[in-house]
Design a protein around this motif. Structure first.
Motif, PDB file in Angstrom:
ATOM      1  N   ASN A 223       0.822  -1.208   0.000  1.00 23.44           N
ATOM      2  CA  ASN A 223       0.000   0.000   0.000  1.00 23.44           C
ATOM      3  C   ASN A 223       0.857   1.258   0.000  1.00 23.44           C
ATOM      4  N   VAL A 224       2.075   1.154   0.602  1.00 20.44           N
ATOM      5  CA  VAL A 224       3.008   2.279   0.637  1.00 20.44           C
ATOM      6  C   VAL A 224       4.120   2.117  -0.389  1.00 20.44           C
ATOM      7  N   SER A 225       4.787   0.951  -0.392  1.00 16.24           N
ATOM      8  CA  SER A 225       5.990   0.769  -1.208  1.00 16.24           C
ATOM      9  C   SER A 225       5.698   0.677  -2.697  1.00 16.24           C
ATOM     10  N   PHE A 226       4.542   0.123  -3.075  1.00 20.65           N
ATOM     11  CA  PHE A 226       4.247  -0.141  -4.483  1.00 20.65           C
ATOM     12  C   PHE A 226       3.177   0.794  -5.032  1.00 20.65           C
ATOM     13  N   TYR A 227       2.068   0.915  -4.307  1.00 17.09           N
ATOM     14  CA  TYR A 227       0.960   1.752  -4.770  1.00 17.09           C
ATOM     15  C   TYR A 227       1.060   3.191  -4.260  1.00 17.09           C
ATOM     16  N   GLY A 228       1.900   3.428  -3.276  1.00 11.40           N
ATOM     17  CA  GLY A 228       1.949   4.760  -2.666  1.00 11.40           C
ATOM     18  C   GLY A 228       3.229   5.514  -2.902  1.00 11.40           C
ATOM     19  N   ASN A 229       3.932   5.236  -4.009  1.00 11.12           N
ATOM     20  CA  ASN A 229       5.261   5.836  -4.203  1.00 11.12           C
ATOM     21  C   ASN A 229       5.263   7.018  -5.161  1.00 11.12           C
ATOM     22  N   THR A 230       4.201   7.825  -5.140  1.00  8.56           N
ATOM     23  CA  THR A 230       4.140   9.067  -5.917  1.00  8.56           C
ATOM     24  C   THR A 230       3.769  10.221  -4.982  1.00  8.56           C
ATOM     25  N   PRO A 231       4.018  11.477  -5.411  1.00  9.24           N
ATOM     26  CA  PRO A 231       3.808  12.615  -4.508  1.00  9.24           C
ATOM     27  C   PRO A 231       2.399  12.748  -3.931  1.00  9.24           C
ATOM     28  N   ASN A 232       1.377  12.312  -4.664  1.00 12.13           N
ATOM     29  CA  ASN A 232       0.019  12.491  -4.157  1.00 12.13           C
ATOM     30  C   ASN A 232      -0.461  11.295  -3.339  1.00 12.13           C
ATOM     31  N   LYS A 233       0.451  10.359  -3.035  1.00  9.04           N
ATOM     32  CA  LYS A 233       0.085   9.191  -2.239  1.00  9.04           C
ATOM     33  C   LYS A 233       1.169   8.938  -1.205  1.00  9.04           C
ATOM     34  N   GLY A 234       1.054   7.845  -0.480  1.00  6.41           N
ATOM     35  CA  GLY A 234       2.122   7.427   0.419  1.00  6.41           C
ATOM     36  C   GLY A 234       1.755   7.370   1.886  1.00  6.41           C
TER      37      GLY A 234
END
Length: 409
Positions: A223-234
């Protein structure tokens, strides 16, 4: 003696000397099109989803053959068969001029490395993973079908929705036709070296008629390392995959958005193709597992535990009717295992496309995708169709059409 040269017509700058040679190349692509969707969610009233047809203009990132981009690629000769290299590649939405990849300036690729002639290439930065490098070429989405032909929601990432940050990648070709790759992404968490880590392996074979590829990817706390690795996520407390819609907004990736609390994401992919004259027959199979749900920091409103497994199979044929006219058709089947006794879900999809090359750098195309969903989705409701890149349907069926123009520079 030092010589500098600049060629604006082809976008290449170069520098050379008696001992070393270097070059920097500016390149890019713009893909714009008009799309039609027969059913797009507009919200819900109670448990009833509302939907209407939609006509819109969109960039290739969303539903086209290629995401619009511009980039810089450079090399420097270090002598002794060694080269330094770099790539900075920006993705943008040509219909609005905004950044793609979640607002990252160089969200497509950003890496630097060293290459040794005949041995290996080592690169570090934000990169494509070996699974994508090895298997994407056999899927419709990696050729003529575009992002909208991805397996539901690009659940296996063969359309490269997620790149890998903080990664170290090595690629080698021990034999002329064989390429092998390995990647490791550092999680960067103090006291826990494995949290948020990603690792991937890939191998491919390129023959005269037969081609083959296989890959594996493992992401911790995806959820963080793969899908959340852009500025608008994480944010660990947010659902970076997708989310249930509010009464006035559509749902996002209902097929697997409910599995954000998985401890590990594992993807295995196999692909192959065989050429018969101007016709290429291809097949792809992937296994995607959201493992140990409920044990990571992602939201888990339905209290899932255990694993959720998606098995996808694709069969496709593409052929050059003439040297300038490419046609393709593919059938995709994705099945999700039962989770918490919900019986699972199935997604059937038909992809078709026609691409006409007006020149070496410009082509016009038409794409059509039909999808049908059955069972229950990850949000605990009746599964709805969700062609990749489009708003989810309000029913179990969805039809997406696109007419686009693509130009390379």
């Amino acid at each position: 003696m030092l010589k500098k040269c600049l060629s604006l017509s082809v976008g290449v700058a170069c520098m050379s000397s008696a001992h070393a040679q270097s070059s920097v190349t500016l390149y890019g692509l713009i893909d714009l099109g008009v799309t039609y969707l027969n059913s797009a969610q507009t919200g819900r009233v109670g448990s009833q989803l509302n939907g209407k047809s939609q006509v819109a203009m969109s960039d290739g990132h969303a539903t086209g053959l290629s995401g619009s981009r511009w980039g810089l690629r450079g090399t420097e000769d270090l002598g002794g068969g060694m080269q330094a290299l770099f790539v900075l590649e920006n993705g943008f939405m040509a219909n609005t001029g905004t950044l793609a990849q979640g607002g990252a300036e160089f969200g497509r690729q950003a890496y630097v490395g060293i290459s040794s002639s005949g041995l290996a290439t080592l690169t570090v930065g934000r990169q494509y993973d070996p699974l994508v490098d090895s298997v994407q070429q056999f899927a419709a989405s990696g050729n003529w079908g575009g992002y909208m032909s991805s397996h539901v929601g690009d659940v296996d990432n063969l359309s490269n929705t997620s790149r890998i940050n903080n990664s170290i990648k090595i690629a080698t070709s021990p034999f002329k036709a064989v390429k092998a790759e390995a990647l490791y992404s550092l999680g960067g968490v103090a006291g826990n070296a494995t949290q948020n880590q990603v690792w991937s392996l890939g191998v491919s074979y390129a023959g005269t008629s037969f081609n083959f590829g296989a890959g594996y990817l493992n992401a911790r706390n995806p959820n963080v390392s793969f899908y959340g690795n852009t500025p608008n996520k994480g944010l660990a407390t947010a659902n970076n995959i997708g989310s249930p819609g509010s009464p006035t907004t559509p749902e996002v990736l209902p097929a697997y958005a409910g599995y954000a609390s998985a401890n590990t994401l594992q993807i295995i992919g196999l692909g192959g193709s065989y050429s018969i004259g101007p016709t290429i027959v291809s097949a792809v199979a992937t296994n995607t597992r959201f493992q140990s749900m409920g044990s990571a920091s992602g939201p888990n409103p339905l209290a899932y535990s255990g694993n959720a497994t998606f098995n996808s199979v694709e069969l496709g044929v593409r052929s050059y009717i003439t040297p300038s006219l490419l046609t393709g058709v593919a059938f995709d089947y994705t099945q999700r295992s039962s989770v918490k006794g919900d019986g699972g879900a199935k997604y059937l999809q038909l992809d078709t496309g026609v691409d006409y090359f007006l020149s070496k750098r410009t082509d016009a195309y038409v794409l059509a995708v039909l999808q049908r969903a059955t069972g229950r989705d990850s949000l605990g409701q009746a599964a709805v169709a969700n062609i990749s890149g489009f708003t989810a349907s309000s029913t179990d069926k969805q039809i997406g059409l696109r007419v686009g123009l693509r130009h390379r520079f």
